[in-house]
Scaffold this active site. Structure first.
Site, PDB file in Angstrom:
ATOM      1  N   HIS A 122     -24.538  11.764  19.004  1.00  0.00           N
ATOM      2  CA  HIS A 122     -24.495  12.110  20.213  1.00  0.00           C
ATOM      3  C   HIS A 122     -24.184  13.725  20.828  1.00  0.00           C
ATOM      4  CE1 HIS A 122     -22.237  12.368  24.722  1.00  0.00           C
ATOM      5  NE2 HIS A 122     -22.883  11.130  25.131  1.00  0.00           N
ATOM      6  N   ASP A 199     -16.881  10.190  15.412  1.00  0.00           N
ATOM      7  CA  ASP A 199     -16.757   9.707  16.520  1.00  0.00           C
ATOM      8  C   ASP A 199     -16.386   8.643  16.507  1.00  0.00           C
ATOM      9  OD1 ASP A 199     -17.114   9.112  18.861  1.00  0.00           O
ATOM     10  OD2 ASP A 199     -19.354  10.152  18.852  1.00  0.00           O
ATOM     11  N   GLN A 202     -17.777   5.050  20.154  1.00  0.00           N
ATOM     12  CA  GLN A 202     -18.777   3.546  20.531  1.00  0.00           C
ATOM     13  C   GLN A 202     -18.312   2.092  19.290  1.00  0.00           C
ATOM     14  OE1 GLN A 202     -20.866   2.490  23.186  1.00  0.00           O
ATOM     15  NE2 GLN A 202     -21.121   4.822  23.689  1.00  0.00           N
ATOM     16  N   LYS A 225     -14.381   3.853  28.060  1.00  0.00           N
ATOM     17  CA  LYS A 225     -15.557   2.767  27.144  1.00  0.00           C
ATOM     18  C   LYS A 225     -14.330   1.196  26.376  1.00  0.00           C
ATOM     19  CE  LYS A 225     -18.016   6.214  25.997  1.00  0.00           C
ATOM     20  NZ  LYS A 225     -19.311   6.395  26.652  1.00  0.00           N
ATOM     21  N   CYS A 361     -27.981  10.948  25.839  1.00  0.00           N
ATOM     22  CA  CYS A 361     -27.038  12.197  25.305  1.00  0.00           C
ATOM     23  C   CYS A 361     -27.302  12.080  23.971  1.00  0.00           C
ATOM     24  CB  CYS A 361     -25.232  12.151  26.028  1.00  0.00           C
ATOM     25  SG  CYS A 361     -25.672  11.927  27.224  1.00  0.00           S
TER      26      CYS A 361
HETATM   27  N1  PLP Z   1     -20.194  10.255  21.606  1.00  0.00           N
HETATM   28  C1  PLP Z   1     -20.653   8.918  21.715  1.00  0.00           C
HETATM   29  C2  PLP Z   1     -21.297   8.186  20.536  1.00  0.00           C
HETATM   30  C3  PLP Z   1     -20.852   8.182  22.467  1.00  0.00           C
HETATM   31  O1  PLP Z   1     -21.442   7.042  23.296  1.00  0.00           O
HETATM   32  C4  PLP Z   1     -20.331   9.245  23.954  1.00  0.00           C
HETATM   33  C5  PLP Z   1     -20.543   8.399  25.317  1.00  0.00           C
HETATM   34  O2  PLP Z   1     -20.853   8.418  25.530  1.00  0.00           O
HETATM   35  C6  PLP Z   1     -19.581   9.857  23.601  1.00  0.00           C
HETATM   36  C7  PLP Z   1     -19.785  10.284  22.692  1.00  0.00           C
HETATM   37  C8  PLP Z   1     -19.115  11.142  24.936  1.00  0.00           C
HETATM   38  O3  PLP Z   1     -17.336  10.210  25.029  1.00  0.00           O
HETATM   39  P1  PLP Z   1     -16.991  10.976  26.721  1.00  0.00           P
HETATM   40  O4  PLP Z   1     -17.908  11.131  27.727  1.00  0.00           O
HETATM   41  O5  PLP Z   1     -16.607  10.119  26.872  1.00  0.00           O
HETATM   42  O6  PLP Z   1     -16.463  12.046  26.457  1.00  0.00           O
END
Ligand code: PLP
Length: 403
Positions: A122, A199, A202, A225, A361
């Site tokens: 991401h 990370d 998900q 999430k 993203c």
């Molecule tokens: N990392 C992953 C794999 C994600 O799917 C997301 C959000 O979709 C993020 C990071 C960023 O999360 P946040 O916008 O809640 O900080």
């Protein structure tokens, strides 16, 4: 097991209609809906215990502090961290990664050092490290994908050299819905004495995560999430590394003493929680984690995996369907013929079906496929087979319109 039809009753928003149609919410990888207990926890906190934490001797401040610290304990237990002070509340995954990049970068990285990320990250696990390319002169190394769109372990091994200082990779891809064997990746990094950030944005909502078992040095996720509120998230870090990292932001709470000549910093976790924290968010997040635990994360995983298999079987029957990667969890990305994803998304929306379209993203991954974006359906504990049927029927209807 649990009954997803009964659980749905606890989510007020799932009862609403859009365009006069029943809402079918399949955008859970972007954010999940909130059960009543979480919504009520926010109201209850503001109604009955609101006061700034940690600083007050008065009744309410102590109550709020107690609940905030209890929330930290709930998170600790949920991910099985060794210590409560290894859990730092942030605004979410993005802020957690920025904190680690900035602070670890300042404390340990210098020009020419290398940080490994992967092709399926991401943006929030790419850009914070790229800022260090600009600021410090580090180099980003990228794990490529294999022909079957998995992280290439052998190529990863070959990226390590005497300049490698950090690895930051995703547990589950928000685009492909594939879960990476991160334990193996962590073990390889540790053979080189390199710390790893996972990370978990998900993964945490969909599977049991044990940070000690993974031996992750850092693990991050977002509250929104996993049925919690927006604006609250978690950074887990091993005590010994966090203690050696410089603070991220300065301000109240993160200090021990402040003099114009010299300021000393507070202990963990407060060293990384400058300013008034989102204690209401943390309390409501703990409620969301309790809600998940009461259903059982293994039961949720089983239900979502069943839904994913059920969806894949049907989607594969649609002519000109292209599914990206090999989803094993809760998100499926696809394209149908040359229908633009935004067109498909807009028309599905008119049928009451909320899915996501675009680059999610993760532009480097989308560029890798050479496509404009994908359509992504992502599942949560409250989705049902009927909703999958409606999605499939909707796609077939749109595909017919496009001939
Ligand atoms: N990392 C992953 C794999 C994600 O799917 C997301 C959000 O979709 C993020 C990071 C960023 O999360 P946040 O916008 O809640 O900080």
């Amino acid at each position: 097991m649990y009954n997803p039809y009964e659980i749905r009753e606890e989510f007020p928003i799932l009862q609403r209609e859009v365009y006069g149609k029943k809402l079918i919410y399949l955008d859970n990888a972007a954010t999940t809906q909130k059960p009543l207990c979480v919504i009520e926890a926010i109201t209850e906190a503001y109604t009955n215990v609101n006061a700034n934490v940690h600083r007050g001797v008065h009744f309410l401040s102590q109550k709020a502090t107690e609940q905030y610290e209890d929330a930290r304990e709930t998170v600790r237990a949920f991910i099985n961290a060794r210590h409560r002070h290894e859990v730092i509340f942030t605004r979410g995954t993005t802020e957690s990664i920025n904190l680690v990049a900035a602070s670890f970068g300042e404390s340990f990285l210098q020009s020419g050092d290398e940080v490994i990320v992967s092709t399926m990250e991401h943006h929030s696990n790419i850009v914070p490290w790229q800022l260090l390319v600009e600021r410090i002169g580090i180099k980003l190394r990228v794990i490529p994908l294999t022909a079957d769109t998995k992280l290439d372990v052998e190529a990863y091994r070959a990226l390590f050299n005497e300049k490698t200082r950090f690895v930051s990779i995703t547990h589950t891809s928000n685009v492909l819905g594939v879960t990476n064997p991160v334990k193996e990746f962590i073990n390889i990094a540790h053979e080189h004495n390199v710390p790893v950030l996972i990370d978990g944005a998900q993964s945490v909502p969909h599977k049991k995560v044990d940070v000690q078992e993974l031996d992750a040095d850092f693990f991050v996720f977002s509250g929104h999430k996993i049925y919690g509120p927006t604006g609250i998230g978690v950074l887990y870090g091993k005590e010994e590394i966090l203690n050696r990292m410089s603070p991220y932001q300065g301000g109240g709470e993160m200090i021990q003493t402040v003099r114009f000549e010299k300021t000393t910093f507070n202990e963990l976790p407060y060293k990384f929680e400058a300013g008034t924290p989102d204690y209401v968010g943390a309390i409501a997040l703990a409620k969301a984690l309790d809600f998940v635990s009461a259903i059982g994360i293994e039961n949720i995983a089983a239900h979502e995996q069943y839904l994913t298999r059920y969806a894949l079987e049907q989607l594969k029957e649609i002519p000109a369907m292209h599914i990206f990667g090999q989803p094993d969890g809760s998100a499926i990305s696809f394209l149908v013929g040359d229908i633009h994803p935004a067109d498909l998304g807009t028309l599905l929306d008119r049928l009451g079906i909320a899915i996501r379209t675009g680059h999610h993203c993760a532009q480097p991954l989308i560029d890798y496929f050479g496509i404009p974006g994908t359509v992504r359906a992502s599942f949560a504990l409250y989705n049902t087979c009927e909703e999958v049927d409606a999605l499939v029927a909707g796609i077939n209807r749109v595909a017919k319109m496009f001939g």
